[in-house]
Scaffold this motif. Structure first.
Motif, mmCIF file in Angstrom:
data_model
loop_
_atom_site.group_PDB
_atom_site.id
_atom_site.type_symbol
_atom_site.label_atom_id
_atom_site.label_comp_id
_atom_site.label_asym_id
_atom_site.label_seq_id
_atom_site.Cartn_x
_atom_site.Cartn_y
_atom_site.Cartn_z
ATOM 1 N N GLY A 327 0.800 -1.224 0.000
ATOM 2 C CA GLY A 327 0.000 0.000 0.000
ATOM 3 C C GLY A 327 0.829 1.270 0.000
ATOM 4 N N GLY A 328 2.151 1.141 -0.137
ATOM 5 C CA GLY A 328 3.008 2.315 -0.107
ATOM 6 C C GLY A 328 3.154 3.014 -1.436
ATOM 7 N N ALA A 329 2.724 2.362 -2.515
ATOM 8 C CA ALA A 329 2.857 2.949 -3.844
ATOM 9 C C ALA A 329 1.742 2.428 -4.744
ATOM 10 N N ILE A 330 1.514 3.151 -5.844
ATOM 11 C CA ILE A 330 0.561 2.757 -6.877
ATOM 12 C C ILE A 330 1.346 2.468 -8.144
ATOM 13 N N LEU A 356 -2.347 9.979 1.922
ATOM 14 C CA LEU A 356 -0.896 10.068 1.810
ATOM 15 C C LEU A 356 -0.206 9.606 3.087
ATOM 16 N N ASP A 357 -0.760 9.972 4.234
ATOM 17 C CA ASP A 357 -0.162 9.537 5.502
ATOM 18 C C ASP A 357 -0.177 8.019 5.619
ATOM 19 N N GLY A 358 -1.263 7.392 5.199
ATOM 20 C CA GLY A 358 -1.335 5.934 5.250
ATOM 21 C C GLY A 358 -0.324 5.280 4.330
ATOM 22 N N MET A 359 -0.179 5.833 3.137
ATOM 23 C CA MET A 359 0.810 5.305 2.202
ATOM 24 C C MET A 359 2.224 5.492 2.739
ATOM 25 N N SER A 360 2.466 6.640 3.363
ATOM 26 C CA SER A 360 3.791 6.914 3.907
ATOM 27 C C SER A 360 4.168 5.890 4.976
#
Length: 387
Positions: A327-330, A356-360
């Protein structure tokens, strides 16, 4: 009869003499051509010096690669050998391969002899194969680092004779490989994005508080990314997003009047010296999925849209797989990265701080930040020194 204090002094002197006469370790590192090879090579060299001060470092490259500039700038000796392409299909290069390879191996043997090499470290690329073979003929242990999820030819060959094989990603198929991550500069591995954000944005000419999208196709640029982004700039900036577009050397993006594209909130540069500034400044990064990029953004916890190269052997898609699954990138195909896709996906993402915070957080959890030290441990152990 000596006193306890005198015996303590004697032991101290003995230990000092032992350290003084301890032999110098000689490490030869092979790899070059692109930043993807040179950067981890330099990170490994730096960690070796940190762990074993006084180690002799010799880098081997070619006369045409980025190493001719980057290695001397880092303070290390550079020796060069002939470039030996390893073709995947019948060609003129394949016919010339035996003669080229023999000559390059001889050149590499001379370098190993001159350096009195205790160990050879290879990071792949055209340079590495002759050095691996030269080390094998001289019975010098070889330690390999493979950066990509799908190994290149040089490291597939080298792994057969290596004392240790280290990898940045799981699932390479290399036998007995140990996962160490990607060696990178400490300025990236130790980066605190939140703490460095304000200074990084100021240094790049960006406003401090606007949603910030940074797009890069690497040092050589990516024409397809450049075209799609340029077409999407009006909608991005109208939504309050500021864009830093790193176009690649010699790849300025023109506007309708033929001059470099310009718009309020849009900034284009050909190159940024110090990617840690980019990583700190960006809320979202759009980039290719090279091994170094994937490893560095996960080390610092930067959300990303990854657009793998549409050609090659598919390693970039594999490089990105773990980070995307976390889940850190698409991930998006190069052909699908259109102005419409940017509007419907990138614009909504870069303006959504919660997402964005969740992905980070997901990205940071995947990161490896001490790969350079892990590699130094393997190299020094192979040289028979340890720590």
């Amino acid at each position: 009869m000596t006193s306890p204090s005198e015996r303590t002094v004697e032991r101290t002197v003995e230990r000092t003499v032992e350290r003084t006469v301890e032999r110098t370790v000689s490490v030869v590192l092979a790899g070059g051509g692109t930043a993807g090879h040179v950067s981890p090579l330099l990170a490994i060299a730096g960690a070796i010096i940190e762990q074993r001060p006084g180690t002799r470092i010799t880098a081997v490259g070619t006369e045409a690669g980025m190493e001719t500039r980057l290695v001397p700038a880092a303070g290390f000796e550079l020796r060069t050998i002939d470039r030996v392409p390893l073709p995947r299909r019948p060609s003129t290069d394949l016919v010339k391969l035996p003669v080229r390879l023999v000559r390059a191996v001889r050149q590499a043997r001379t370098i190993l002899s001159d350096a009195a090499a205790d160990v050879v470290v290879g990071v792949g690329g055209y340079v590495s194969t002759p050095v691996y073979l030269a080390a094998w003929t001289r019975r010098v242990p070889v330690v390999i680092h493979e950066a990509n999820a799908r190994p290149g030819i040089a490291n597939r060959v080298g792994a057969r004779i290596a004392a240790r094989v280290a990898v940045a990603f799981e699932g390479t198929g290399l036998a007995d490989a140990v996962l160490v991550g990607m060696p990178m500069r400490r300025s990236i591995a130790d980066l605190d994005r939140a703490a460095a954000r304000a200074e990084a944005r100021a240094s790049l000419g960006l406003e401090p508080d606007r949603p910030t999208l940074i797009v890069t196709g690497g040092s050589s640029g990516a024409a397809s990314l450049n075209r799609s982004l340029a077409a999407a700039v009006p909608e991005l900036t109208a939504a309050g997003v500021q864009v830093l577009h790193i176009t690649g050397r010699g790849k300025q993006v023109p506007g309708d009047d033929g001059a470099p594209l310009a718009a309020p909130g849009y900034h284009q540069v050909e190159f940024v010296d110090g990617m840690e500034r980019v990583y700190a400044a960006a809320d979202l990064l759009v980039a290719r999925a090279g091994a170094a990029t994937v490893s560095e953004i996960s080390a610092v916890g930067l959300p990303a849209v990854l657009v793998p190269l549409p050609h090659g052997n598919g390693e970039q898609r594999l490089n990105a797989a773990g980070l995307v699954e976390s889940g850190g990138a698409i991930l998006v195909d190069d052909a699908a990265f259109t102005p419409r896709w940017i509007r419907e996906n990138v614009l909504t993402l870069v303006t959504d701080p919660v997402r964005l915070d969740g992905m980070s957080a997901a990205s940071y959890a995947q990161g490896v930040r001490d790969a350079d030290r892990r590699m130094a441990d393997l190299v020094l152990a192979a040289a028979g020194t340890g720590r």
